[in-house]
Design a protein around this motif. Structure first.
Motif, mmCIF file in Angstrom:
data_model
loop_
_atom_site.group_PDB
_atom_site.id
_atom_site.type_symbol
_atom_site.label_atom_id
_atom_site.label_comp_id
_atom_site.label_asym_id
_atom_site.label_seq_id
_atom_site.Cartn_x
_atom_site.Cartn_y
_atom_site.Cartn_z
ATOM 1 N N LYS A 1 -13.553 -31.468 24.710
ATOM 2 C CA LYS A 1 -14.548 -31.378 23.645
ATOM 3 C C LYS A 1 -14.464 -30.029 22.956
ATOM 4 C CE LYS A 1 -19.549 -31.491 22.907
ATOM 5 N NZ LYS A 1 -19.535 -30.202 22.169
ATOM 6 N N ARG A 2 -14.652 -30.011 21.643
ATOM 7 C CA ARG A 2 -14.635 -28.768 20.888
ATOM 8 C C ARG A 2 -15.815 -27.870 21.286
ATOM 9 N NH1 ARG A 2 -14.504 -30.800 14.762
ATOM 10 N NH2 ARG A 2 -16.114 -32.160 15.633
ATOM 11 N N ARG A 3 -15.541 -26.578 21.395
ATOM 12 C CA ARG A 3 -16.587 -25.582 21.679
ATOM 13 C C ARG A 3 -17.478 -26.009 22.849
ATOM 14 N NH1 ARG A 3 -17.337 -20.488 18.746
ATOM 15 N NH2 ARG A 3 -15.697 -20.490 17.180
ATOM 16 N N TYR A 4 -16.852 -26.414 23.909
ATOM 17 C CA TYR A 4 -17.560 -26.979 25.062
ATOM 18 C C TYR A 4 -18.575 -25.989 25.643
ATOM 19 C CZ TYR A 4 -18.164 -28.911 29.772
ATOM 20 O OH TYR A 4 -18.689 -29.398 30.940
ATOM 21 N N ILE A 5 -18.159 -24.744 25.871
ATOM 22 C CA ILE A 5 -19.006 -23.764 26.537
ATOM 23 C C ILE A 5 -20.106 -23.244 25.613
ATOM 24 C CG2 ILE A 5 -19.009 -21.428 27.552
ATOM 25 C CD1 ILE A 5 -18.002 -23.535 29.458
ATOM 26 N N CYS A 6 -19.877 -23.270 24.313
ATOM 27 C CA CYS A 6 -20.866 -22.730 23.365
ATOM 28 C C CYS A 6 -22.219 -23.424 23.466
ATOM 29 C CB CYS A 6 -20.341 -22.837 21.937
ATOM 30 S SG CYS A 6 -18.947 -21.748 21.596
ATOM 31 N N ALA A 7 -22.207 -24.675 23.875
ATOM 32 C CA ALA A 7 -23.464 -25.422 23.990
ATOM 33 C C ALA A 7 -24.367 -24.848 25.072
ATOM 34 C CB ALA A 7 -23.175 -26.896 24.286
ATOM 35 N N PHE A 8 -23.806 -24.018 25.980
ATOM 36 C CA PHE A 8 -24.581 -23.458 27.092
ATOM 37 C C PHE A 8 -24.681 -21.932 27.015
ATOM 38 C CE2 PHE A 8 -22.079 -27.167 28.504
ATOM 39 C CZ PHE A 8 -23.117 -28.066 28.709
ATOM 40 N N CYS A 9 -24.311 -21.352 25.892
ATOM 41 C CA CYS A 9 -24.210 -19.894 25.781
ATOM 42 C C CYS A 9 -25.580 -19.243 25.540
ATOM 43 C CB CYS A 9 -23.268 -19.524 24.643
ATOM 44 S SG CYS A 9 -23.106 -17.748 24.387
ATOM 45 N N PRO A 10 -26.009 -18.316 26.407
ATOM 46 C CA PRO A 10 -27.300 -17.654 26.185
ATOM 47 C C PRO A 10 -27.304 -16.725 24.977
ATOM 48 C CG PRO A 10 -26.155 -16.679 28.056
ATOM 49 C CD PRO A 10 -25.369 -17.892 27.663
ATOM 50 N N MET A 11 -26.112 -16.244 24.573
ATOM 51 C CA MET A 11 -26.063 -15.429 23.359
ATOM 52 C C MET A 11 -26.439 -16.268 22.146
ATOM 53 S SD MET A 11 -25.543 -12.385 22.173
ATOM 54 C CE MET A 11 -24.430 -11.434 23.209
ATOM 55 N N ALA A 12 -26.006 -17.525 22.130
ATOM 56 C CA ALA A 12 -26.399 -18.425 21.047
ATOM 57 C C ALA A 12 -27.908 -18.629 21.045
ATOM 58 C CB ALA A 12 -25.685 -19.770 21.186
ATOM 59 N N ALA A 13 -28.488 -18.734 22.246
ATOM 60 C CA ALA A 13 -29.947 -18.864 22.355
ATOM 61 C C ALA A 13 -30.638 -17.621 21.814
ATOM 62 C CB ALA A 13 -30.348 -19.104 23.805
ATOM 63 N N LEU A 14 -30.095 -16.459 22.115
ATOM 64 C CA LEU A 14 -30.678 -15.202 21.641
ATOM 65 C C LEU A 14 -30.558 -15.084 20.123
ATOM 66 C CD1 LEU A 14 -32.057 -12.684 22.775
ATOM 67 C CD2 LEU A 14 -29.800 -11.644 23.013
ATOM 68 N N LEU A 15 -29.402 -15.429 19.591
ATOM 69 C CA LEU A 15 -29.195 -15.338 18.143
ATOM 70 C C LEU A 15 -30.015 -16.370 17.381
ATOM 71 C CD1 LEU A 15 -25.350 -14.661 17.902
ATOM 72 C CD2 LEU A 15 -27.198 -13.106 17.305
ATOM 73 N N SER A 16 -30.377 -17.466 18.053
ATOM 74 C CA SER A 16 -31.179 -18.484 17.368
ATOM 75 C C SER A 16 -32.556 -17.950 16.985
ATOM 76 C CB SER A 16 -31.320 -19.738 18.239
ATOM 77 O OG SER A 16 -32.107 -19.475 19.388
ATOM 78 N N LEU A 17 -32.983 -16.853 17.621
ATOM 79 C CA LEU A 17 -34.251 -16.223 17.255
ATOM 80 C C LEU A 17 -34.191 -15.633 15.849
ATOM 81 C CD1 LEU A 17 -34.991 -14.328 20.608
ATOM 82 C CD2 LEU A 17 -35.854 -16.566 19.894
ATOM 83 N N PHE A 18 -32.970 -15.443 15.340
ATOM 84 C CA PHE A 18 -32.786 -14.838 14.022
ATOM 85 C C PHE A 18 -32.408 -15.869 12.963
ATOM 86 C CE2 PHE A 18 -32.150 -11.591 17.164
ATOM 87 C CZ PHE A 18 -32.676 -10.436 16.606
ATOM 88 N N ASP A 19 -32.444 -17.150 13.319
ATOM 89 C CA ASP A 19 -32.028 -18.190 12.375
ATOM 90 C C ASP A 19 -32.837 -18.155 11.083
ATOM 91 O OD1 ASP A 19 -30.101 -19.048 14.109
ATOM 92 O OD2 ASP A 19 -31.203 -20.798 14.845
ATOM 93 N N ARG A 20 -34.117 -17.914 11.196
ATOM 94 C CA ARG A 20 -34.996 -17.947 10.023
ATOM 95 C C ARG A 20 -34.940 -16.668 9.199
ATOM 96 N NH1 ARG A 20 -36.959 -22.723 8.037
ATOM 97 N NH2 ARG A 20 -37.469 -24.124 9.743
ATOM 98 N N ILE A 21 -34.705 -15.545 9.876
ATOM 99 C CA ILE A 21 -34.797 -14.262 9.175
ATOM 100 C C ILE A 21 -33.435 -13.629 8.906
ATOM 101 C CG2 ILE A 21 -37.086 -13.793 10.119
ATOM 102 C CD1 ILE A 21 -35.769 -11.936 12.144
ATOM 103 N N GLY A 22 -32.354 -14.251 9.420
ATOM 104 C CA GLY A 22 -31.021 -13.696 9.208
ATOM 105 C C GLY A 22 -30.627 -13.698 7.738
ATOM 106 N N LEU A 23 -29.766 -12.752 7.368
ATOM 107 C CA LEU A 23 -29.361 -12.625 5.966
ATOM 108 C C LEU A 23 -28.374 -13.720 5.549
ATOM 109 C CD1 LEU A 23 -28.947 -8.750 5.585
ATOM 110 C CD2 LEU A 23 -30.984 -10.182 5.362
ATOM 111 N N VAL A 24 -27.668 -14.306 6.516
ATOM 112 C CA VAL A 24 -26.738 -15.403 6.218
ATOM 113 C C VAL A 24 -27.430 -16.714 6.563
ATOM 114 C CG1 VAL A 24 -24.464 -16.389 6.657
ATOM 115 C CG2 VAL A 24 -24.783 -13.914 6.768
#
Length: 339
Positions: A211-234
């Motif tokens: 499966k593509r990007r298999y480990i990314c689905a469990f990455c805590p860094m992704a969870a941390l960065l998701s806190l910036f989804d609304r306020i991020g510049l991109v």
């Protein structure tokens, strides 16, 4: 040039710099929101999570005393990085993400079919990355402090996530360092953590062929960065009225995010798993149905003209490949080719 080729070029440059940039005595610091492994000796930058866990393992008197200003500066640096680049760290910069994409390309090259998680399965495991994020915060805190009256944890748990992260045994290999490909028997805690590290590294390598990007689905860094989804510049915006629900975006998405195809009344669609690779925009055939923005300004939009041009180039390349195969067959077996 196609966006996926631009992304591959940027990913390659970032991988080389983050793994070998230290050889030039240059580093972008140790607060970057990506898996630039601390165990790579000549790295050009380091993952935020290692020093973060080290800070948290301090006694609270030190963390909020003598170490308070360095800790706040460290958090502030991470905040700026995350605010400016957001999930592009996942899609364009992360070394582990790049390696997973390379594994996928190898799988496609050798003709192995990939698979997809069922939507219910994907939703069922969404909590894992957040659980890991909570544990990498609580376990170090329990070393220097008593949490709710519990005995203090062993110092072997000072950086628990880094001890099981697949980056620890895999990333140093590119510098010729095999010292982390071990199971540590020096203590029960290290035995468990190093065994998990080997297991997860194996899943990282094998999972990429499934499966593509298999480990990314469990990455805590992704969870941390998701806190910036609304306020991020991109950002990633959707124009619901332009969407025809063709499903191209979902099928092309490395993270298999179905919301991007289903949601029509939500403009901001950077979800917790989105890595802002912008592949969905590239394959969308509807004008401005999807748009990547920086500080709210459009920088890349879906267009019917661009979609048709890319389809024509793909068809031409496929025909050229078929013609070359026929020509090769005619040389090796003229009788078979004539039939």
């Amino acid at each position: 040039m196609r966006i996926d080729r631009i992304r591959l070029f940027v990913q390659t440059l970032c991988f080389v710099f983050l793994i070998y940039g230290g050889l030039s005595v240059f580093s972008i610091g140790s607060a970057i929101p990506t898996m630039a492994c601390i165990y790579a000796e000549n790295r050009g930058g380091s993952c935020f999570l290692y020093p973060f866990q080290r800070f948290l393992s301090m006694p609270w008197a030190s963390l909020f005393g003598s170490a308070a200003i360095p800790f706040l500066v460290y958090l502030g640096t991470f905040f700026i990085w995350a605010l400016v680049f957001g999930k592009t760290f996942c899609g364009w910069i992360c070394p582990l993400g790049f390696l997973q994409d390379m594994i996928t390309k190898i799988r496609e090259w050798v003709g192995i079919d990939g698979s997809r998680f069922a939507w219910k399965t994907r939703d069922r495991f969404q909590w894992v990355k957040y659980a890991l994020l909570v544990l990498l915060i609580l376990l170090p805190m329990g070393i220097g402090n008593s949490l709710m009256g519990l005995p203090r944890f062993t110092a072997d748990l000072a950086v628990p996530f880094c001890q099981i992260c697949p980056g620890k045994p895999i990333i140093p290999l590119f510098a010729g360092d095999t010292s982390h490909l071990i199971i540590d028997f020096s203590s029960a805690t290290k035995l468990i953590l190093s065994s998990l590290s080997m297991l997860i590294a194996g899943l990282f390598l094998v999972g990429g062929f499934v499966k593509r990007r298999y480990i990314c689905a469990f990455c805590p860094m992704a969870a941390l960065l998701s806190l910036f989804d609304r306020i991020g510049l991109v950002g990633l915006k959707k124009k619901g009225e332009a969407c025809t629900c063709c499903g191209n975006c979902f099928r092309a998405c490395p993270m298999e995010i179905r919301e991007i195809a289903e949601l029509r009344d939500k403009k901001h669609i950077v979800t917790q798993d989105c890595m802002l690779c912008m592949r969905c925009i590239e394959v969308c055939p509807e004008n401005k149905a999807l748009t990547a923005t920086i500080i709210g300004l459009p920088v890349f939009s879906a267009s019917a003209e661009g979609f048709l041009k890319r389809q024509a180039k793909t068809a031409y390349a496929a025909k050229a490949h078929d013609d070359a195969k026929v020509l090769q067959d005619s040389v090796t077996d003229p009788e078979s080719a004539s039939r």
